[in-house]
Write a protein that holds these residues in place. Structure first.
Motif, PDB file in Angstrom:
ATOM      1  N   SER A 151      50.207   5.095   2.398  1.00 27.32           N
ATOM      2  CA  SER A 151      49.008   6.070   2.516  1.00 27.32           C
ATOM      3  C   SER A 151      49.061   6.943   3.454  1.00 27.32           C
ATOM      4  O   SER A 151      49.972   7.246   4.149  1.00 27.32           O
ATOM      5  N   ASN A 205      47.561  12.752  -3.696  1.00 23.95           N
ATOM      6  CA  ASN A 205      46.656  11.567  -4.306  1.00 23.95           C
ATOM      7  C   ASN A 205      47.973  10.807  -5.005  1.00 23.95           C
ATOM      8  O   ASN A 205      48.107   9.621  -5.286  1.00 23.95           O
ATOM      9  N   SER A 221      39.392   5.553   6.573  1.00 23.80           N
ATOM     10  CA  SER A 221      40.371   5.489   7.627  1.00 23.80           C
ATOM     11  C   SER A 221      39.852   5.766   9.117  1.00 23.80           C
ATOM     12  O   SER A 221      40.247   5.093  10.171  1.00 23.80           O
ATOM     13  N   SER A 276      43.244   7.182   1.270  1.00 23.73           N
ATOM     14  CA  SER A 276      42.292   7.151   2.580  1.00 23.73           C
ATOM     15  C   SER A 276      41.796   8.405   3.055  1.00 23.73           C
ATOM     16  O   SER A 276      42.528   9.278   2.983  1.00 23.73           O
ATOM     17  N   TRP A 317      47.999  -1.417   9.502  1.00 24.88           N
ATOM     18  CA  TRP A 317      48.387  -0.014   9.112  1.00 24.88           C
ATOM     19  C   TRP A 317      49.132   0.510  10.123  1.00 24.88           C
ATOM     20  O   TRP A 317      48.684   0.500  11.331  1.00 24.88           O
ATOM     21  N   VAL A 360      50.492   8.425  -3.093  1.00 23.59           N
ATOM     22  CA  VAL A 360      50.012   7.280  -2.162  1.00 23.59           C
ATOM     23  C   VAL A 360      49.486   6.436  -3.251  1.00 23.59           C
ATOM     24  O   VAL A 360      49.227   6.492  -4.161  1.00 23.59           O
ATOM     25  N   ASP A 361      49.455   4.937  -2.546  1.00 25.48           N
ATOM     26  CA  ASP A 361      48.947   3.717  -3.238  1.00 25.48           C
ATOM     27  C   ASP A 361      47.383   3.755  -2.994  1.00 25.48           C
ATOM     28  O   ASP A 361      46.799   3.088  -3.670  1.00 25.48           O
ATOM     29  N   ILE A 362      47.234   4.088  -1.847  1.00 30.76           N
ATOM     30  CA  ILE A 362      45.807   4.013  -1.351  1.00 30.76           C
ATOM     31  C   ILE A 362      45.002   5.331  -1.099  1.00 30.76           C
ATOM     32  O   ILE A 362      45.825   6.130  -0.268  1.00 30.76           O
ATOM     33  N   ILE A 367      50.616  -1.401   5.007  1.00 26.66           N
ATOM     34  CA  ILE A 367      50.537  -0.071   4.867  1.00 26.66           C
ATOM     35  C   ILE A 367      51.351   0.720   5.658  1.00 26.66           C
ATOM     36  O   ILE A 367      51.183   0.788   6.969  1.00 26.66           O
ATOM     37  N   LYS A 372      42.401   4.713  -7.796  1.00 28.08           N
ATOM     38  CA  LYS A 372      43.305   3.876  -6.721  1.00 28.08           C
ATOM     39  C   LYS A 372      41.989   3.471  -5.702  1.00 28.08           C
ATOM     40  O   LYS A 372      41.058   3.881  -5.447  1.00 28.08           O
ATOM     41  N   SER A 395      51.850   4.668   6.829  1.00 29.47           N
ATOM     42  CA  SER A 395      51.000   5.818   6.735  1.00 29.47           C
ATOM     43  C   SER A 395      51.866   6.930   7.183  1.00 29.47           C
ATOM     44  O   SER A 395      52.493   6.951   8.231  1.00 29.47           O
TER      45      SER A 395
END
Length: 589
Positions: A435, A455, A493, A462, A362, A458-460, A401, A488, A403
């Motif tokens: 993310s 939300n 994190s 966290s 990440w 993002v794909d994830i 990822i 999702k 971020s």
């Protein structure tokens, strides 16, 4: 394809700098501490044009002399001044650095001066001439200095200023040490007049059994023949550049996919008649399906740990292969298959070693806490750092990822800022997951509900949560329920709490190893009640320095949330996490 906007005399980054024909400028540099910036401004606060510390002046006995690089102290570079000079431990301001070097000029050859990172504001001079500046403490940059180099003796001077400002990225308020200096490698790279500037190689996202990508020259030269070779895959592909100096390719291939238990990398060569650039590149797919993360077509759980770029044992800014191997070996011993490199892009060696060792990454930009959301220049700075992070590491298959932020306060201005960053990241690279570390702070009726307008970008999903440390007690975990209303995957994190290694007591006593151990037990038991949990990255692998953490006899300017002490000793909570990861590893075989 990544785009580039010209900035002063800076030129687009030389990809894969270690494979180039380089003269290392690491080693001893003279330095002068300049808190009033007397080497940059005159007594009317007007910048010097032909005088100042950027010169390499030899003083005569009859001349007034108030500075002298030749008789100044030296510091090993890369490093940070905070740990190399005890007088500068807390210092934030300007320090000047100077390095002498020899160079032989040759026809049809360019000299590119490359810095792995300087924190934070750098102004660079070669042979007394200003060649460019760079703002941002954690990404590489380079200048074409061909026209200012001379045969024989040369010198480079760098003005480094690490003062924090409200509109910077990161801003004035942060929870890690503001290490100042030339913190990563410095090289003078010798390349042809027309050189291979950049490239991309990856599994084609749309066509199965195809490896695709491009090679880019530094000039818009058409009809140049370039060659891609991956011997182990029996690939030798000749391509021709278009009018933009770009050459695209697609080749049939079925590479062995990179994965944590078997991190396969291939030798790849990009060449033209007068140049060869070699790399080690892996191939993998990463995607989400509903609330799951899939690596190479198989569901995976990210067993992670957060890491700061702080050197093990000695502290200070980490930069070497030895630093990376030590930190990542500890992560592997913990049972990790993933590392969160927080809160800024770590050095390239760290990312490459993670890839070699089978650790997913990440990678994050320092949009941290309360940024100046409405300031146009602040956004441009953040976008530039995001661009540079993606640009440098786009061929590193370990990075899964990108971020864009950490623990930012909700609000319309923040949402607009971050949504633009998320869209920009996806424009630059649509093959990885996006993310950001959100935060959960409220728990009415023992129900945590995550609500964040980001939300949708993002794909994830966290988030950071600190039950048992900043909220409630360890016993609170037993009652906590979670409501995350997004289809999702979820990554925690950050979670954790502090402990002074070697301090023991009851499990209810703060700062003891037993309290931290109990916190990890209760939190990991609670995780079973989080729907869609696809990974965790506790805060943090190793105790690290922070000016916010002052409690005498306990913190002493260290954030003590590490599972390992600053002297490299594992705390009791390390083994709680290791046991939990061992079970997860069996579950996801």
């Amino acid at each position: 394809m990544l785009t580039w906007s010209s900035i002063a005399q800076e030129v687009p980054l030389l990809s894969n700098i270690s494979s180039r024909n380089n003269i290392s400028l690491n080693g001893k540099w003279n330095y002068i501490v300049d808190p009033l910036e007397n080497g940059y401004f005159d007594y009317r606060l007007m910048p010097f044009e032909t005088n100042g510390f950027f010169e390499n002046k030899t003083f005569k006995a009859s001349e007034l002399q108030e500075y002298n690089f030749a008789t100044s102290a030296t510091m090993n570079i890369p490093s940070d001044w905070n740990t190399k000079d005890e007088k500068l431990f807390f210092y934030e301001g300007t320090v000047w650095f100077k390095k002498d070097f020899k160079y032989t000029k040759s026809n049809n050859t360019k000299g590119i001066l490359y810095f792995g990172a300087i924190n934070y504001d750098a102004k660079v001079y070669v042979n007394g001439k200003f060649v460019g500046s760079h703002v941002g403490g954690y990404t590489p940059f380079n200048f074409d200095v061909t026209d200012v180099l001379v045969d024989g003796n040369n010198f480079v001077v760098v003005k480094v200023d690490n003062k924090r400002h409200k509109d910077n990225v990161p801003t004035v308020n942060m929870d890690w040490w503001n290490y100042g200096g030339i913190t990563r490698d410095v090289v003078l790279s010798q390349v042809p007049e027309t050189y291979i500037e950049d490239y991309l190689v990856q599994i084609d996202k749309n066509e199965k059994g195809i490896v695709s990508g491009w090679i880019k020259l530094n000039s818009t030269v058409a009809n140049q023949k370039l060659t891609l070779q991956i011997p182990e895959l029996k690939i030798k592909k000749e391509v021709i550049t278009d009018s933009n100096g770009m050459a695209y390719f697609k080749v049939k291939a079925k590479p062995i996919l990179w994965m944590p238990q078997s991190p396969k990398l291939y030798d790849v060569t990009f060449s033209k008649s007068d140049e060869n650039v070699t790399d080690k590149i892996g191939f993998r797919t990463i995607e989400t399906k509903g609330k799951e993360i899939w690596l190479n077509g198989k569901k995976v759980f990210l067993r992670g740990i957060s890491i700061h770029e702080e050197a093990p044992f000695r502290q200070g800014r980490a930069w070497s292969k030895e630093d990376a191997v030590t930190l990542l070996t500890w992560a592997k011993e913990l049972g990790c298959n993933y590392v969160r490199l927080a809160h800024y892009p770590h050095n390239e060696t760290m990312v490459r070693e993670a890839e070699r060792m089978g650790l997913m990454v990440w990678s994050e930009v320092p949009v941290y806490w309360t940024i100046s959301w409405t300031n146009t220049d602040t956004y441009k700075n953040a976008e530039r750092q995001l661009h540079d992070m993606i640009y440098r590491d786009k061929n590193r298959c370990a990075v899964v990822i990108w971020s864009i932020a950490n623990e930012t306060p909700h609000g319309n201005d923040r949402d607009m800022f971050l949504s633009k960053l998320a869209k920009y990241a996806r424009e630059q690279d649509n093959t990885r997951l996006i993310s950001m570390a959100m935060e959960v702070t409220k728990s009415p009726n023992n129900v945590n509900r995550l609500e964040d307008n980001m939300n949708q970008y993002v794909d994830i999903v966290s988030f950071n949560q600190y039950l048992g440390w900043y909220r409630g007690t360890n016993e609170s975990c037993k009652l906590m329920q979670w409501d995350i209303p997004y289809n999702k995957p979820v990554i925690i994190s950050e979670f954790g709490g502090g402990a002074l290694q070697g301090l023991h007591g009851d499990k209810t006593e703060r700062w003891t190893e037993e309290y931290q151990e109990e916190l990890y037990k209760q939190n990991t038991e609670m995780f079973a009640r989080i729907d869609g949990l696809a990974g965790v990255s506790p805060w943090i692998l190793v105790d690290f320095r922070s000016p916010r953490r002052q409690l005498p006899g306990i913190q002493d300017f260290f954030n003590r949330k590490g599972l390992i002490s600053d002297s490299g000793i594992k705390k009791k909570a390390f083994y709680v996490m290791k046991d939990w990861y061992d079970k997860k590893k069996e579950e996801y075989k």
